[in-house]
Design a protein around this motif. Sequence first.
Motif, PDB file in Angstrom:
ATOM      1  N   ASP A  48     114.494 164.090 140.937  1.00 15.17           N
ATOM      2  CA  ASP A  48     115.513 164.514 139.979  1.00 15.17           C
ATOM      3  C   ASP A  48     115.085 164.464 138.518  1.00 15.17           C
ATOM      4  O   ASP A  48     115.896 164.709 137.623  1.00 15.17           O
ATOM      5  N   ASN A  49     113.822 164.132 138.253  1.00 13.43           N
ATOM      6  CA  ASN A  49     113.301 164.006 136.887  1.00 13.43           C
ATOM      7  C   ASN A  49     113.943 162.837 136.133  1.00 13.43           C
ATOM      8  O   ASN A  49     113.839 162.757 134.916  1.00 13.43           O
ATOM      9  N   GLN A  50     114.578 161.923 136.873  1.00 14.36           N
ATOM     10  CA  GLN A  50     115.208 160.752 136.271  1.00 14.36           C
ATOM     11  C   GLN A  50     114.694 159.451 136.897  1.00 14.36           C
ATOM     12  O   GLN A  50     114.355 158.509 136.194  1.00 14.36           O
ATOM     13  N   ASN A  51     114.668 159.428 138.210  1.00 17.23           N
ATOM     14  CA  ASN A  51     114.222 158.241 138.948  1.00 17.23           C
ATOM     15  C   ASN A  51     112.811 158.485 139.453  1.00 17.23           C
ATOM     16  O   ASN A  51     112.577 159.425 140.215  1.00 17.23           O
ATOM     17  N   TRP A  52     111.882 157.604 139.034  1.00 20.39           N
ATOM     18  CA  TRP A  52     110.459 157.826 139.291  1.00 20.39           C
ATOM     19  C   TRP A  52     109.879 156.732 140.169  1.00 20.39           C
ATOM     20  O   TRP A  52     110.269 155.568 140.086  1.00 20.39           O
ATOM     21  N   THR A  53     108.922 157.132 141.016  1.00 23.18           N
ATOM     22  CA  THR A  53     108.190 156.201 141.858  1.00 23.18           C
ATOM     23  C   THR A  53     106.698 156.354 141.584  1.00 23.18           C
ATOM     24  O   THR A  53     106.156 157.461 141.696  1.00 23.18           O
ATOM     25  N   GLU A  54     106.029 155.266 141.225  1.00 25.23           N
ATOM     26  CA  GLU A  54     104.583 155.313 141.013  1.00 25.23           C
ATOM     27  C   GLU A  54     103.873 155.331 142.360  1.00 25.23           C
ATOM     28  O   GLU A  54     104.105 154.469 143.202  1.00 25.23           O
ATOM     29  N   VAL A  55     103.004 156.304 142.574  1.00 20.32           N
ATOM     30  CA  VAL A  55     102.268 156.416 143.833  1.00 20.32           C
ATOM     31  C   VAL A  55     100.769 156.233 143.643  1.00 20.32           C
ATOM     32  O   VAL A  55     100.043 156.021 144.628  1.00 20.32           O
TER      33      VAL A  55
END
Length: 237
Positions: free
Chosen positions: A179-186
């Motif tokens: 959503d361009n708001q909640n981010w997950t570092e991978v």
Amino acid sequence: MKWPDNSLAIAAFVADKTLVTIGEKVTLMNQSNLASVKYKWEIDGASPATSTEKSPQVSFDKAGTYSVKLTAINEKGQEDSVTQTELITVINQPVELTNFALNQSVQVDSFTNESESGPKAVDGKLNTKWCAVGTGKHNITIDLGKSEKINQVLIDHAQKGGESPDMNTSDYTIEISKDNQNWTEVVNVKKNKLGETKDSFKQTEARYVRITATKPTQGADTAVRLYEIQVLGQKNS
């Protein structure tokens, strides 16, 4: 000040690919710290299913999604373990990866001029680049247009575009979002020296991919230079 105990093992690893066909080899690349001297691998559904090699190769004979656990052991026998759940996806057909980033919309924190703007990093050309100057971190966010199954990011750094290896990005992170708001570092890379990098992660649905150069070069230069970014994954059927 309390200093960390550098004699403790710290387990860490990545896979060279996370989407494979039945029988295809996967290399599990050990990134444990220097205090780690022995290793125990447990790989669901794999052949071999266990290993004590530093960076084993495995394959799978059935389609499915499989987890991997690494235990690192120091000289005193003390252990540290890390598990990546559902890391490897195995399918019963040849793997065909699509570059979902090609010619897509991007946002960047800054750029030097129009000829080195953000879209140049996803135009499919190695004679153009995104370049940003100034102090601090630099980031680029790619909108894939819609949610896609992605598992790998390829980056062509300065050297791939004909510049000095000293200008290759040293430290960077890759994050994904729906959503361009909640981010997950991978992905979190430190001390890279390569002109071309390939970072794989668990196959995940995402629409946005953000790359942040936390140390843009090998030295004190703070300008980031990325010639091409590919976001690869499996097309939805």
